[in-house]
Structures are given as structure tokens and as C-alpha cells.
Design a protein around this motif. Structure first.
Motif, PDB file in Angstrom:
ATOM      1  N   ILE A 193       7.344   6.986   6.222  1.00  0.00           N
ATOM      2  CA  ILE A 193       6.991   5.928   7.180  1.00  0.00           C
ATOM      3  C   ILE A 193       6.794   4.629   6.407  1.00  0.00           C
ATOM      4  N   ILE A 194       7.399   3.556   6.895  1.00  0.00           N
ATOM      5  CA  ILE A 194       7.174   2.215   6.343  1.00  0.00           C
ATOM      6  C   ILE A 194       6.619   1.334   7.449  1.00  0.00           C
ATOM      7  N   LEU A 195       5.458   0.738   7.206  1.00  0.00           N
ATOM      8  CA  LEU A 195       4.819  -0.154   8.168  1.00  0.00           C
ATOM      9  C   LEU A 195       4.812  -1.573   7.608  1.00  0.00           C
ATOM     10  N   THR A 248       5.757  -3.478  12.891  1.00  0.00           N
ATOM     11  CA  THR A 248       7.045  -2.846  12.621  1.00  0.00           C
ATOM     12  C   THR A 248       6.799  -1.480  11.990  1.00  0.00           C
ATOM     13  N   ALA A 249       7.533  -0.471  12.464  1.00  0.00           N
ATOM     14  CA  ALA A 249       7.449   0.869  11.883  1.00  0.00           C
ATOM     15  C   ALA A 249       8.860   1.428  11.722  1.00  0.00           C
ATOM     16  N   LEU A 250       9.238   1.719  10.490  1.00  0.00           N
ATOM     17  CA  LEU A 250      10.511   2.371  10.187  1.00  0.00           C
ATOM     18  C   LEU A 250      10.197   3.762   9.666  1.00  0.00           C
ATOM     19  N   THR A 251      10.940   4.759  10.126  1.00  0.00           N
ATOM     20  CA  THR A 251      10.563   6.123   9.762  1.00  0.00           C
ATOM     21  C   THR A 251      11.724   7.094   9.889  1.00  0.00           C
ATOM     22  N   THR A 252      11.636   8.164   9.132  1.00  0.00           N
ATOM     23  CA  THR A 252      12.559   9.281   9.281  1.00  0.00           C
ATOM     24  C   THR A 252      11.770  10.567   9.152  1.00  0.00           C
ATOM     25  N   VAL A 253      12.312  11.661   9.690  1.00  0.00           N
ATOM     26  CA  VAL A 253      11.532  12.886   9.799  1.00  0.00           C
ATOM     27  C   VAL A 253      12.405  14.116   9.586  1.00  0.00           C
ATOM     28  N   LYS A 254      11.821  15.169   9.045  1.00  0.00           N
ATOM     29  CA  LYS A 254      12.416  16.501   9.029  1.00  0.00           C
ATOM     30  C   LYS A 254      11.562  17.371   9.942  1.00  0.00           C
ATOM     31  N   PHE A 255      12.178  17.984  10.941  1.00  0.00           N
ATOM     32  CA  PHE A 255      11.444  18.826  11.880  1.00  0.00           C
ATOM     33  C   PHE A 255      11.366  20.259  11.378  1.00  0.00           C
ATOM     34  N   PHE A 256      10.247  20.905  11.672  1.00  0.00           N
ATOM     35  CA  PHE A 256      10.084  22.338  11.453  1.00  0.00           C
ATOM     36  C   PHE A 256      10.831  23.068  12.570  1.00  0.00           C
ATOM     37  N   GLU A 257      11.070  24.354  12.395  1.00  0.00           N
ATOM     38  CA  GLU A 257      11.870  25.103  13.376  1.00  0.00           C
ATOM     39  C   GLU A 257      11.242  25.156  14.766  1.00  0.00           C
ATOM     40  N   THR A 258       9.916  24.937  14.850  1.00  0.00           N
ATOM     41  CA  THR A 258       9.241  24.942  16.151  1.00  0.00           C
ATOM     42  C   THR A 258       9.350  23.599  16.877  1.00  0.00           C
ATOM     43  N   GLY A 259       9.918  22.598  16.203  1.00  0.00           N
ATOM     44  CA  GLY A 259      10.096  21.299  16.838  1.00  0.00           C
ATOM     45  C   GLY A 259       9.052  20.257  16.477  1.00  0.00           C
ATOM     46  N   VAL A 260       8.050  20.632  15.677  1.00  0.00           N
ATOM     47  CA  VAL A 260       7.059  19.642  15.229  1.00  0.00           C
ATOM     48  C   VAL A 260       7.529  19.037  13.906  1.00  0.00           C
ATOM     49  N   LEU A 266       3.302  -4.503   3.334  1.00  0.00           N
ATOM     50  CA  LEU A 266       3.978  -3.224   3.557  1.00  0.00           C
ATOM     51  C   LEU A 266       3.048  -2.063   3.232  1.00  0.00           C
ATOM     52  N   ALA A 267       3.191  -1.007   4.025  1.00  0.00           N
ATOM     53  CA  ALA A 267       2.550   0.273   3.710  1.00  0.00           C
ATOM     54  C   ALA A 267       3.635   1.336   3.724  1.00  0.00           C
ATOM     55  N   VAL A 268       3.734   2.114   2.647  1.00  0.00           N
ATOM     56  CA  VAL A 268       4.744   3.163   2.515  1.00  0.00           C
ATOM     57  C   VAL A 268       4.015   4.504   2.453  1.00  0.00           C
ATOM     58  N   ILE A 269       4.339   5.390   3.379  1.00  0.00           N
ATOM     59  CA  ILE A 269       3.583   6.631   3.559  1.00  0.00           C
ATOM     60  C   ILE A 269       4.538   7.825   3.483  1.00  0.00           C
ATOM     61  N   ILE A 329       0.863  -1.179   0.000  1.00  0.00           N
ATOM     62  CA  ILE A 329       0.000   0.000   0.000  1.00  0.00           C
ATOM     63  C   ILE A 329       0.901   1.232   0.000  1.00  0.00           C
ATOM     64  N   GLN A 330       0.632   2.159  -0.887  1.00  0.00           N
ATOM     65  CA  GLN A 330       1.371   3.416  -0.926  1.00  0.00           C
ATOM     66  C   GLN A 330       0.392   4.567  -0.714  1.00  0.00           C
ATOM     67  N   VAL A 331       0.765   5.502   0.154  1.00  0.00           N
ATOM     68  CA  VAL A 331      -0.132   6.610   0.493  1.00  0.00           C
ATOM     69  C   VAL A 331       0.652   7.920   0.561  1.00  0.00           C
ATOM     70  N   ASN A 332       0.154   8.934  -0.107  1.00  0.00           N
ATOM     71  CA  ASN A 332       0.743  10.277  -0.062  1.00  0.00           C
ATOM     72  C   ASN A 332      -0.258  11.266   0.523  1.00  0.00           C
ATOM     73  N   PHE A 333       0.263  12.244   1.250  1.00  0.00           N
ATOM     74  CA  PHE A 333      -0.548  13.403   1.652  1.00  0.00           C
ATOM     75  C   PHE A 333       0.421  14.551   1.890  1.00  0.00           C
ATOM     76  N   GLY A 334       0.397  15.515   0.998  1.00  0.00           N
ATOM     77  CA  GLY A 334       1.231  16.698   1.152  1.00  0.00           C
ATOM     78  C   GLY A 334       0.383  17.946   1.147  1.00  0.00           C
ATOM     79  N   SER A 335       0.501  18.738   2.184  1.00  0.00           N
ATOM     80  CA  SER A 335      -0.269  19.970   2.310  1.00  0.00           C
ATOM     81  C   SER A 335       0.702  21.135   2.402  1.00  0.00           C
ATOM     82  N   LEU A 336       0.533  22.129   1.560  1.00  0.00           N
ATOM     83  CA  LEU A 336       1.428  23.285   1.568  1.00  0.00           C
ATOM     84  C   LEU A 336       0.843  24.377   2.467  1.00  0.00           C
TER      85      LEU A 336
END
Length: 325
Positions: free
Chosen positions: A213-215, A195-207, A222-225, A148-155
Motif C-alpha cells: 500500500i502506498i499512501l 491517494t491510495a495505490l495498492t496491490t494484493v494477493k488473495f488467500f484461497e478463501t478470498g480474503v 508518502l507512506a509505504v506499507i 514513512i515505511q511500515v512493515n507487519f508480517g505475521s506467519l
């Protein structure tokens, strides 16, 4: 169907949409409350609400109210849900229903012990299309589901003061838009990931600003998000199996799905399924909630939310992200 007396907490943009849905499906809204008194009075007048309260606790204590809808920032959900359930009210709460799995487990147990319906405002749980897609998958037309592949990008506009990036209000992509993507994945996985494998880029406020994300579950599905709050992506989900795949665009309020069948290596047959209307998404939500109350069970919806809450927790734990609240 019985006409229910709904109480609303919050008057933001989603509450405006929900008020319109309540008036269409339920015929009326009984009461509303919000912090801003002038906006509250204006909202009550515009949406033809019978009563308004300046304090949420007063609305919750009203013995005539059957069900409470909560449309506040995430960090207020937990307390309002507990108060509403303890007052004997059914609850429909906007996503993310709680900010962590511990809170979710507590309110889930409380609702169960009191025989009340607790439901989360994920539109994709209620869109008619998803039932049709699940039925087609159950007919083995896609074979064994593998990926399963899922995208959600909000500007979102660059604004560190906005609630979307506010750590005090549990901001960030995961709780704001990530729940939709994870819920999509969980609907089509045959069991909860372990199982959850993930990496992240933080915003300057820390969120979390964006993440991958790979589940994976015990069946090796597998689910790739991919998520982002500062880069637009199509809201697209693809469910792939051994006999084909299905693409669903704008999946939070989707009305069509395109199946591609690949069992024959030489030809690819396509089929489009369309049902429902995106502008009726919250009407479906209200109708389902009232049916849950009428029938005394939620048709497995809260179990899905339970699994999503625990997935979100495991991802955030991997990032080391904690909210001040």
C-alpha cells in the motif's frame, strides 16, 4: 481516579490480557459475557469477575455498568457498539473497531450525540513512547517529514477454517494487522492521505493474504506499507525527514526509538529514546480510557481511528474486496 464498573464481551486471548490490565488499573471487573458457558464461568472465576451473563444483551442492559469492552470477532463489533452506546455505556472496542467506514461513521456520530467515549484498542495510541517521538519531531529535529515505511508480517498457520482467513468473519491481513500499520503511518503524517495505490494477493478463501500500500496526502508525504499473513516480517516503522530518521521496532507495543540525525553530511549523530513497558500496554489503554471518561474527551484518539477506517476502506475498495456481512 474513580473505580469504574467494566463489562466485558468476549473471553478470547486478548480478553484475558485485558482482564489482567483491568484488575491492575481499575482494581476489579464487574461483569463478563461470552457464548461458551463453561469458558465464561472459568474466565469469571480466574479473573475474579463479580458477575457473568449468558447473553451480551443482558450485560449491556445492566444499569450499574459504566463502560463496556468488546473483544469479539470484527463482524460483531458494530452491533455491540450500537447497543452499548444506546444503553448509555462508554465503549472500548478491539481493532478493527468496525469492518467499514460507513459503520464507523455511524457509531462515531452516535457516541458524539450521546456524549459518550468510544475508543479503539490500538495499543500504539497509548504507549508512552509515541508521545516522546511526536514531541521530538515537533522540535524539528528530523526536519520536514517526507516518508514513512511500515512493515507487519505475521506467519499464520495454513488453515482455511481459521478466523484469520474466514471471509464471513472479515478475516485477512488488512483488518487483523493492517490497522496497526496504517495507524502508525497516520500518526506521523501531518494530514489524512487523499491517494491510495495498492496491490494484493488473495488467500484461497478470498480474503487478503498480503499486500503493498502506498499512501500520499496533499503535502506529498508518502507512506509505504507492506502486510502479510503468511510471511513473517519485523514490525518496524521508519519516519524519515530532511534532517534524519527514526526507527521504531515492535511498534504496536514499542518502548524504544532510535533517531539518526543526518543534517551534517559528514557525521551521523544517533540518539535512543526509551520509555514505557511493553507488558503494560493494555494497562496504558485502560488508564487512558478511564482518563477520557473522567475528562469528557478522548484527546483526538477517535479522529485517528476515523482516518484509519477510511484509509482501510479505500484500500479494500481498490481491491474489490467485499465481506458477506
Amino acid at each position: 481516579m474513580k473505580k469504574y464498573k467494566w463489562g466485558m464481551i468476549g473471553t478470547g486471548w486478548i480478553a484475558h490480557e485485558m482482564a489482567d490490565a483491568l484488575n491492575k488499573v481499575n482494581g476489579e471487573i464487574y461483569a463478563v459475557t461470552a457464548l461458551n458457558k463453561s469458558k465464561l464461568k472459568k474466565f469469571a472465576a480466574e479473573k475474579h469477575v463479580h458477575k457473568y451473563y449468558f447473553k451480551a444483551e443482558e450485560l449491556i442492559a445492566d444499569p450499574d455498568i459504566d463502560v463496556i469492552y468488546i473483544a469479539t470477532p470484527h463482524t460483531y463489533h458494530y452491533d455491540f457498539i450500537k447497543k452499548a452506546l444506546n444503553a448509555g455505556k462508554h465503549v472500548l472496542c478491539e481493532k478493527a473497531i468496525t469492518v467499514n467506514a460507513q459503520q464507523f461513521d455511524e457509531v462515531e456520530q452516535l457516541a458524539t450525540s450521546k456524549g459518550l467515549i468510544l475508543s479503539e484498542g490500538f495499543t500504539l495510541y497509548h504507549m508512552p513512547l509515541f508521545k516522546r517521538v511526536l514531541q521530538t519531531i515537533a522540535e524539528n529535529k528530523l526536519g520536514e517529514i517526507k516518508l514513512i515505511q511500515v512493515n507487519f508480517g505475521s506467519l499464520k498457520d495454513y488453515d482455511p477454517q481459521n478466523r484469520f482467513f474466514n471471509k464471513e468473519l472479515a478475516g485477512g491481513a488488512l483488518l487483523d494487522i493492517g490497522g496497526y500499520a496504517v495507524a502508525f503511518a497516520r500518526i506521523f503524517l501531518t494530514e489524512q492521505p487523499n491517494t491510495a495505490l495498492t496491490t494484493v494477493k488473495f488467500f484461497e478463501t478470498g480474503v487478503d493474504e498480503q499486500s503493498g500500500i502506498i499512501l500520499k496526502n496533499s503535502q506529498e508525504q508518502l507512506a509505504v506499507i507492506s502486510l502479510s499473513m503468511r510471511a513473517k516480517q519485523p514490525k518496524r516503522g521508519i519516519i524519515s525527514g530532511t534532517k534524519g530518521y527514526v526507527e521504531i521496532n515492535d511498534y504496536p507495543r514499542a518502548t524504544s526509538a532510535e533517531f539518526t540525525y543526518t543534517a551534517d553530511a559528514h557525521t551521523q549523530e544517533k540518539e535512543t529514546i526509551s520509555t514505557g513497558a511493553s507488558d503494560k500496554a493494555l494497562c496504558y489503554e485502560v488508564a487512558d480510557m478511564q482518563r477520557y471518561i473522567e475528562n469528557g474527551h478522548d484527546e483526538g484518539q477517535l479522529k485517528l481511528s476515523h482516518d484509519v477506517a477510511h484509509i482501510l476502506d479505500s484500500v479494500r475498495t481498490a481491491w474489490g474486496l467485499k465481506f458477506p456481512s
